[in-house]
Design an enzyme around this catalytic site. Structure first.
Site, PDB file in Angstrom:
ATOM      1  N   ASP A  26      40.545  42.097  30.130  1.00 13.77           N
ATOM      2  CA  ASP A  26      41.551  42.258  31.185  1.00 13.77           C
ATOM      3  C   ASP A  26      42.925  41.700  30.817  1.00 13.77           C
ATOM      4  OD1 ASP A  26      39.978  43.722  32.901  1.00 13.77           O
ATOM      5  OD2 ASP A  26      39.116  41.962  33.863  1.00 13.77           O
ATOM      6  N   HIS A  53      33.252  38.441  31.855  1.00 14.75           N
ATOM      7  CA  HIS A  53      32.656  39.224  30.764  1.00 14.75           C
ATOM      8  C   HIS A  53      33.714  39.988  29.951  1.00 14.75           C
ATOM      9  CE1 HIS A  53      31.744  41.747  34.550  1.00 14.75           C
ATOM     10  NE2 HIS A  53      32.960  41.990  34.142  1.00 14.75           N
TER      11      HIS A  53
END
Ligand code: NAD
Length: 467
Positions: free
Chosen positions: A260, A175
């Protein structure tokens, strides 16, 4: 097709399972599915079952549930298999990291340039990769038409491994692309078009425009010139999308890093705690510092306790919408009980496949020419419209600078890690460490390997023997 059978392996991961199950309740075409929960932790999976049943009732859905004791039992007859299991749990990650640190490898040997995410081990996670292959081979044998949806990390190595070693239908999901929302909010734009591309935890904002087509990189560029790093104050260790590292990466690579990807920078930003704090903000120094990760693991432990408490309360007759803790978990529960979907892509993806409803997703699949100048036999993360079993991949241009300075070295690390795993070759791990900036001598490498790898091999064997 009515009455799908969908299994979740690692279903005791309560936060994830509840999101997925609530999505099944909310998507009417799938709300009569049979959900199979599988986990080696019986208490956790039974707690999830109690919550899941209540949730289905709350939404008036017709989901049915069963618990499977084995991987084969979960997979057999399934249309979709979702994997969110983490072999060895957080205890194994901590053990591996502490042995690394004992031998001079700050944050463990898996912490490498472009791969600092603390539950994304690729050099020592032979148990996890064994589990991925085991599930995939069980699908190949007992449910060859099933889709395998990979949520468990490492998604890059896992998707590459399963897609090259088996012939099953597979997608990896993350996600991380929601980071785009934080950037848009910061720039004050509410309506925009976006596209990301790269590899998992290494994705870049390849398109960012207003609905009218105005390039929003002009706004990013204006801010980048004046951004004051010392003013950055993260609200939690994961709040890094607008951190000084993100802006530095933008200036270095030419596109904005998303999600990330910001954690996966280089040693320049991760050398020690002081460096991490400088770049990812005080007090934590980002999610992957010793302080930031401790914060996260404590939160997870708290969630497990709360789920345990919730299950007890539900068993004693309390209704799901009456559960309260006075902690942030209440907000999470409120969201699950709202009409809004969780934002995880798994259930909308299943809906698009099963009902031929086009949907846009960010998927991890083998490259095979989708991103130019990147190896074909490695998983890339890319935007696609899915309708039935057809994927229409968006043309994605990643600049040479990112390909050569970020994607290629990260992909090389994935390939080396997979080579060492598939051949169970500890010498290859030693060779990776000989090139590591933290290594001072070959003796250091040998000592580390002889203490760590017997454990790595033993844990992988245990998974091989699991039913
Ligand atoms: P966790 O340890 O809390 O939960 C994982 C579950 O897997 C546990 O209930 C555990 O009992 C179970 N499990 C362990 N070994 C098993 C086995 N051999 N067979 C069946 N079940 C087994 O971990 P977590 O923090 O919830 O993370 C789970 C995974 O999801 C990790 O790999 C993490 O990195 C990943 N993750 C992915 C995303 C994404 O968007 N793709 C986001 C967050 C976390």
């Amino acid at each position: 097709k009515a009455g799908l059978r969908v299994s979740i392996i690692g279903a005791g991961s309560a936060v994830f399972s509840m999101k997925i199950i609530s999505d099944f309740c909310k998507v009417s075409s799938l709300s009569d599915s049979n959900i199979v929960l599988m986990d080696i932790d019986k208490t956790r999976v039974e707690n999830v079952l109690v919550l899941a049943k209540e949730l289905s009732q709350y939404f008036g859905a017709k989901l049915t549930f069963e618990i499977a004791d084995t991987i084969k039992g979960a997979v057999e007859g399934s249309d979709f298999v979702i994997n969110t299991a983490m072999a060895g749990g957080h205890g194994y990650l901590d053990l591996v990291r502490s042995i690394g640190e004992k031998h001079g490898y700050y944050r463990g040997i898996d912490a490498q340039n472009y791969n600092f995410v603390s539950d994304y081990l690729n050099l020592t996670n032979w148990n996890q990769m064994t589990l991925f292959l085991k599930i995939a081979r069980t699908i190949e044998k007992y449910a060859p038409e099933a889709w395998y949806l990979q949520a468990a990390n490492p998604v890059l190595e896992g998707t590459t491994l399963v897609s090259t070693q088996t012939g099953i239908k597979m997608v990896g999901f993350c996600h991380g692309h929601y980071g785009v929302e934080a950037l848009a909010k910061f720039l004050g734009v509410s309506e925009y078009e976006w596209q990301v591309g790269g590899v998992n935890h290494g994705i870049w904002l390849t398109k960012f425009t207003t609905k009218e087509g105005k390039n929003l990189y002009e706004e990013i560029e204006k801010v980048a010139q004046n951004v004051k790093y010392e003013e950055f104050k993260p609200s939690n260790p994961f709040d890094d999308q607008l951190s000084p590292v993100a802006w530095e990466m933008y200036k270095m690579y030419g596109l904005f890093p998303v999600g990330d990807t910001v954690r996966n920078s280089t040693w320049k930003y991760h050398r020690n705690l002081e460096t991490k704090i400088k770049w990812y903000g005080a007090p934590w120094g980002g999610a992957d510092s010793e302080i930031g990760w401790k914060w996260y693991v404590e939160q997870l432990a708290q969630v497990v306790n709360v789920i345990d408490m919730f299950a007890k309360m539900l068993r004693s007759g309390v209704k799901i919408n009456e559960l309260k803790t006075g902690t942030p978990i209440d907000d999470y529960l409120k969201e699950i009980l709202s009409e809004k979907l969780s934002g995880e892509q798994h259930v909308p993806f299943i809906n698009s496949v099963v009902t031929n409803t086009p949907g846009r997703f960010v998927v991890n699949v083998l490259n095979n020419g989708k991103i130019k100048n990147v190896d074909n036999d490695v998983a890339v993360e890319i935007c696609a419209t899915v309708c039935g079993e057809k994927f229409e991949f968006e043309e994605t241009h990643v600049p040479e600078r990112i390909v050569n300075w970020y994607l290629k070295p990260r992909i090389l690390l994935a390939k080396q890690a997979l080579d060492a795993f598939l051949n169970k070759n500890v010498k290859l791990i030693a060779d990776i460490l000989e090139r590591d900036p933290r290594t001072k001598s070959s003796e250091q490498v040998e000592k580390l390997i002889s203490e760590l790898y017997p454990i790595v091999i033993k844990k992988a064997k245990e998974i091989e023997e699991q039913e």
